[in-house]
Design an enzyme around this catalytic site. Structure first.
Site, PDB file in Angstrom:
ATOM      1  N   ASP A 161     -11.747  -9.439  -3.923  1.00 27.43           N
ATOM      2  CA  ASP A 161     -10.803  -8.790  -4.828  1.00 27.43           C
ATOM      3  C   ASP A 161     -10.877  -9.358  -6.241  1.00 27.43           C
ATOM      4  OD1 ASP A 161      -9.901  -7.084  -2.897  1.00 27.43           O
ATOM      5  OD2 ASP A 161      -8.117  -8.247  -2.406  1.00 27.43           O
ATOM      6  N   GLY A 198      -4.947   0.055   2.395  1.00 28.66           N
ATOM      7  CA  GLY A 198      -5.944  -0.245   3.408  1.00 28.66           C
ATOM      8  C   GLY A 198      -5.518  -1.380   4.315  1.00 28.66           C
ATOM      9  N   LYS A 219       0.780  -9.519  -1.703  1.00 30.01           N
ATOM     10  CA  LYS A 219       0.701  -8.309  -0.880  1.00 30.01           C
ATOM     11  C   LYS A 219       0.266  -8.654   0.538  1.00 30.01           C
ATOM     12  CE  LYS A 219      -2.905  -5.629  -0.931  1.00 30.01           C
ATOM     13  NZ  LYS A 219      -3.964  -4.629  -1.261  1.00 30.01           N
ATOM     14  N   SER A 220      -0.748  -9.503   0.658  1.00 28.86           N
ATOM     15  CA  SER A 220      -1.282  -9.834   1.977  1.00 28.86           C
ATOM     16  C   SER A 220      -0.235 -10.505   2.846  1.00 28.86           C
ATOM     17  CB  SER A 220      -2.507 -10.747   1.821  1.00 28.86           C
ATOM     18  OG  SER A 220      -3.535 -10.090   1.108  1.00 28.86           O
ATOM     19  N   ARG A 244     -16.408  -1.128  -6.094  1.00 30.14           N
ATOM     20  CA  ARG A 244     -16.040  -1.874  -7.304  1.00 30.14           C
ATOM     21  C   ARG A 244     -17.244  -2.445  -8.043  1.00 30.14           C
ATOM     22  NH1 ARG A 244     -10.580  -4.628  -4.718  1.00 30.14           N
ATOM     23  NH2 ARG A 244      -9.187  -2.880  -5.238  1.00 30.14           N
ATOM     24  N   SER A 294     -12.401  -8.625   6.568  1.00 32.73           N
ATOM     25  CA  SER A 294     -11.716  -9.499   7.523  1.00 32.73           C
ATOM     26  C   SER A 294     -10.524  -8.806   8.164  1.00 32.73           C
ATOM     27  CB  SER A 294     -11.248 -10.773   6.820  1.00 32.73           C
ATOM     28  OG  SER A 294     -10.259 -10.472   5.845  1.00 32.73           O
ATOM     29  N   GLN A 295     -10.069  -7.696   7.569  1.00 26.22           N
ATOM     30  CA  GLN A 295      -8.908  -7.000   8.113  1.00 26.22           C
ATOM     31  C   GLN A 295      -9.171  -6.434   9.503  1.00 26.22           C
ATOM     32  OE1 GLN A 295      -8.095  -4.294   4.913  1.00 26.22           O
ATOM     33  NE2 GLN A 295      -7.048  -5.836   3.682  1.00 26.22           N
ATOM     34  N   ARG A 302      -7.082  -2.695  -9.255  1.00 25.43           N
ATOM     35  CA  ARG A 302      -7.783  -3.871  -9.776  1.00 25.43           C
ATOM     36  C   ARG A 302      -8.766  -3.495 -10.885  1.00 25.43           C
ATOM     37  NH1 ARG A 302      -5.536  -7.530  -6.636  1.00 25.43           N
ATOM     38  NH2 ARG A 302      -5.275  -7.061  -4.411  1.00 25.43           N
ATOM     39  N   LYS A 308     -13.958  -1.191  -0.958  1.00 28.94           N
ATOM     40  CA  LYS A 308     -12.540  -1.273  -1.286  1.00 28.94           C
ATOM     41  C   LYS A 308     -12.035   0.109  -1.727  1.00 28.94           C
ATOM     42  CE  LYS A 308     -12.378  -5.692  -0.435  1.00 28.94           C
ATOM     43  NZ  LYS A 308     -11.527  -6.264   0.633  1.00 28.94           N
TER      44      LYS A 308
END
Length: 476
Positions: free
Chosen positions: A346, A98, A20-21, A377, A171-172, A428, A373
């Site tokens: 994750d 996100g 995905k990333s 989580r 980090s995004q 997840r 997230k």
């Protein structure tokens, strides 16, 4: 949808879906590059489709290539926009993605005019103010519509460059600036006093390096970026996703099964490849493969040094598949330990499930960003695994798992039992609870199981295919 999971061993080969990333970064860069790019083997999931729609809103033309490309069954042709223009629509709905929200926010600030970002209920609760403040420092207009630091938010450009300081619990935030600022008019300096999830920022930098973009990185504390640069069209295949592979790696570990996971390159920049190091330290056998040849191997019994040596060798030489076998196949239970998950948040849900089947205490620490997230989580996995009988202490930045022993059972046999659990609209969480259900006594019923399709639409079909017992999975 409800997924009912019953105990079963596993066996077989699995082709892991695309990252995905990487898929989202590829789509964004291709959309900004003039000319036509090819993104082969992209992830096909809800998050990926949200990104495609967002890129189209910016003006990119994206279409399927009939018959695939380069031996890959699926590929996308992307006709980029070159210089960012005012978006075709002033509203971008990122759904549950996100990654799309954060990475695209900086890019939208390059264009004149205003863009409104929104998404589902989880997106509207995820923090974004740090990024918006940085964009304001760099010349943009940026504010949330409700004044609560979360979407919906408005970004107005164009950014001109300058200097900012930004704490990055995800980090995004940093990746968003790294992707956008090379296209800004001026020179930029970004100070980063806090950075979690560094491997994902490394992934962004690797994409920029391949694009010939100049970024000076001073020990991850300061980034200096020249403006006036540009992206170029490319043809590239997306590698397999280590985040998705985590669930079947953990499933093999706790069931004492052997699985071969294809499409995984250990030389890739994805941080979640470290899950295989952790599982080998817990006692799994891991064979790193390239073209059916053995690149490196850890037998699961010789301890941490052996695991780290094999892991480092595989990272250096690369792989295309990984075989993992749970330790009970060799007559030993999983071992406990203390694991720092700051770089791989994750992985926390799946590894917390794995910890429930260890003979020793497992500490998953230094991962406070796991609370930011799709759900919190740490809290959610503590709640749902506790329903199944796990003994968990919730920490501010992680979890301590002390799984109960089943009365009269051999050491390492878990005391978890099937239960009614909730997926909390978090892909997840859903997949991690399904993995735990493969060993828990009785039937585990996961409500909201459809959330798995956000990143792994074929997860349950794949699980059913490799399960050894008929009736392991029922979807209601």
């Amino acid at each position: 949808m409800i997924a009912e999971i019953r105990p079963s061993g596993l066996a077989g080969d699995i082709l892991i879906p695309a990252s995905k990333s990487h898929t989202i970064r590829a789509l964004l860069i291709a959309s900004l590059a003039p000319g036509e790019s090819v993104v082969a083997n992209p992830l096909d999931s809800k998050d990926a489709r949200s990104c495609i729609q967002a890129c189209r809103t910016l003006g990119a033309e994206i279409s399927e290539i009939s018959g695939g490309w380069g031996g890959y069954e699926r590929a996308l042709q992307v006709k980029g926009i070159g210089t960012p223009q005012a978006p075709a629509s002033d509203i971008i709905d990122v759904g549950n993605s996100g990654t799309t929200e954060y990475l695209l926010a900086g890019i939208a600030a390059l264009a004149p005019g205003y863009t409104v970002f929104t998404g589902d209920h989880q997106i509207r609760n995820r923090p974004v103010e740090n990024l918006l403040a940085a964009l304001r420092d760099l010349g943009a207009t940026a504010f949330t519509t409700r004044g609560n630091g979360a979407a919906p938010f408005v970004v107005g450009g164009p950014i001109t460059g300058g200097k900012t300081s930004i704490e990055c619990p995800t980090s995004q935030f940093l990746s968003s600036l790294l992707l956008a600022l090379p296209l800004a008019q001026g020179y930029s300096v970004v100070d980063v006093p806090l950075l979690h999830e560094q491997p994902y920022a490394e992934m962004t930098l690797r994409w920029l390096e391949e694009q010939g973009i100049r970024v000076q990185n001073d020990d991850w504390k300061r980034f200096t970026i020249s403006g006036g640069q540009s992206y170029r069209s490319f043809e590239k295949a997306v590698p397999g996703d280590f985040s998705s592979a985590t669930f079947f790696a953990v499933a093999a570990a706790i069931t004492g099964s052997s699985l071969v996971l294809h499409g995984l390159d250990m030389s890739d920049s994805q941080g979640d490849k470290a899950v295989f190091l952790i599982l080998s330290q817990m006692g799994c056998r891991v064979d790193y493969l390239q073209g059916n040849a053995l690149v490196a191997q850890t037998g699961g019994a010789s301890g941490q040094d052996d695991a780290e040596t094999a892991y480092a060798h595989a990272v250096q030489h690369g792989t295309d598949a990984i075989r993992i076998a749970g330790p009970s196949r060799m007559g030993r239970p999983l071992r406990g330990g203390r694991f720092d998950l700051n770089a791989i948040p994750d992985a926390l849900p799946a590894l917390s499930a794995a910890a429930c089947f260890s003979v020793g205490q497992v500490e998953l620490v230094n991962v406070p960003q796991a609370r930011l997230k799709e759900t919190d989580r740490i809290a959610v996995m503590t709640r749902e695994l506790s329903k199944m009988g796990a003994s968990i202490t919730e920490l501010e930045d992680g979890m301590i798992i002390r799984p109960p022993e089943a009365a009269g059972s051999a050491p390492g046999t878990p005391g978890l039992s099937g239960a009614e659990v909730q997926g909390h609209d978090d892909h997840r969480v859903v997949m991690s609870l399904a993995v735990a259900g493969l060993v828990a006594r009785g039937t585990t019923r996961i409500h909201g199981a459809e959330a798995a399709s956000v990143t792994y639409p074929e997860f349950f079909q794949t699980l059913d295919r490799v399960a050894g017992n008929p009736g392991t999975l029922t979807l209601l």
